[in-house]
Design a protein around this motif. Sequence first.
Motif, PDB file in Angstrom:
ATOM      1  N   GLN A  96      -9.705   4.064  -0.225  1.00  0.00           N
ATOM      2  CA  GLN A  96      -9.594   4.029   0.959  1.00  0.00           C
ATOM      3  C   GLN A  96      -7.987   3.845   1.271  1.00  0.00           C
ATOM      4  OE1 GLN A  96     -12.068   1.169   2.619  1.00  0.00           O
ATOM      5  NE2 GLN A  96     -14.039   2.292   2.016  1.00  0.00           N
ATOM      6  N   ARG A  97      -7.215   3.217   0.038  1.00  0.00           N
ATOM      7  CA  ARG A  97      -5.904   2.758   0.367  1.00  0.00           C
ATOM      8  C   ARG A  97      -4.817   3.580  -0.515  1.00  0.00           C
ATOM      9  NH1 ARG A  97      -6.385  -3.076  -1.331  1.00  0.00           N
ATOM     10  NH2 ARG A  97      -4.402  -3.278  -1.069  1.00  0.00           N
ATOM     11  N   TYR A  98      -5.474   4.285  -1.616  1.00  0.00           N
ATOM     12  CA  TYR A  98      -4.667   4.931  -2.264  1.00  0.00           C
ATOM     13  C   TYR A  98      -4.767   6.485  -2.527  1.00  0.00           C
ATOM     14  CZ  TYR A  98      -2.389   0.453  -3.666  1.00  0.00           C
ATOM     15  OH  TYR A  98      -1.772  -0.775  -3.733  1.00  0.00           O
TER      16      TYR A  98
ATOM     17  N   MET B 252       0.715  -1.127  -0.183  1.00  0.00           N
ATOM     18  CA  MET B 252       0.100  -0.083   0.073  1.00  0.00           C
ATOM     19  C   MET B 252       1.041   1.192   0.014  1.00  0.00           C
ATOM     20  SD  MET B 252      -3.100   1.119   2.718  1.00  0.00           S
ATOM     21  CE  MET B 252      -2.011   1.171   3.962  1.00  0.00           C
TER      22      MET B 252
ATOM     23  N   GLU C 250      -5.254  -2.286  -8.703  1.00  0.00           N
ATOM     24  CA  GLU C 250      -4.022  -1.898  -7.522  1.00  0.00           C
ATOM     25  C   GLU C 250      -2.768  -2.004  -8.200  1.00  0.00           C
ATOM     26  OE1 GLU C 250      -3.130  -2.912  -3.032  1.00  0.00           O
ATOM     27  OE2 GLU C 250      -4.581  -4.171  -4.189  1.00  0.00           O
TER      28      GLU C 250
ATOM     29  N   ARG D 230      -0.024   7.540   1.590  1.00  0.00           N
ATOM     30  CA  ARG D 230      -0.840   8.637   1.252  1.00  0.00           C
ATOM     31  C   ARG D 230      -0.370  10.129   1.457  1.00  0.00           C
ATOM     32  NH1 ARG D 230      -6.748   6.832   0.512  1.00  0.00           N
ATOM     33  NH2 ARG D 230      -7.216   8.915   0.528  1.00  0.00           N
TER      34      ARG D 230
ATOM     35  N   ARG E 179     -13.345   1.461  -2.940  1.00  0.00           N
ATOM     36  CA  ARG E 179     -12.416   0.749  -1.852  1.00  0.00           C
ATOM     37  C   ARG E 179     -11.269   0.914  -1.944  1.00  0.00           C
ATOM     38  NH1 ARG E 179     -13.621  -5.709  -2.735  1.00  0.00           N
ATOM     39  NH2 ARG E 179     -11.710  -5.797  -1.215  1.00  0.00           N
ATOM     40  N   LEU E 180     -10.554   0.968  -3.277  1.00  0.00           N
ATOM     41  CA  LEU E 180      -9.158   1.323  -3.373  1.00  0.00           C
ATOM     42  C   LEU E 180      -8.807   2.743  -3.131  1.00  0.00           C
ATOM     43  CD1 LEU E 180      -8.523  -0.018  -7.017  1.00  0.00           C
ATOM     44  CD2 LEU E 180      -7.479  -0.711  -4.974  1.00  0.00           C
TER      45      LEU E 180
END
Length: 207
Positions: A35-37, A1, A199, A4, A32-33
């Motif tokens: 939230q991580r990128y 991950m 991803e 950010r 959803r992605l």
Amino acid sequence: MMDRQTTPRVPVTLFFDYNCPFCYVASYRLERLNQRYDMDILWRFVEIHPENPAAGKPLADLGYDPARWQVMMENLRRMVEEDGLPWGDRTFTTNTRQAILLAQMTSIMHPEKFLPLHRAIFHAYFADGRNIGDELVLRDLAAEHGLEDVLPHAWESPQAIKVLLSHVEAAQQLGLTGVPTLVVANRPFSGAVSMEILEQALQEQHQ
């Protein structure tokens, strides 16, 4: 991950329509992605069946080859089950012009309320089986999200149609042939692409 805090935001565009079940999946995966990128997401609205009546019509009237339709629906059911998305027995398709205009103008006037409304429109159609071509249904959704002030601008202003046409023109310039299409930086991905592929595309932007 990715971190950010230290990586640049990746420009990501989703071309979609609210009566497209694969767009429902693609939108969920994109959120959803996010939230991580750290992504700079642009939501672009494209009507895939502007000829549909607002009252709706049977899915069978879309004219797909039965064998192809069966394969598509099997793939869709697998995706929905894998992602744990709410799903009902949808029997009809509808016109999404008014829903699109409402969501589009919400993104302009109340950007903080766009995603809740966006999710609610998808859920109303694919989970609850409500007709999102019905103005009364859309008024209910607008009221639930405190968006009554948006309705006149969305449905009565010529500017709203001009903005919608700009989304269509952007799709045409990219040579897109269908939705959902997700563009990561300048790289397009057609269909409800897997989380793994998306991803990887995001990670490549930081190499």
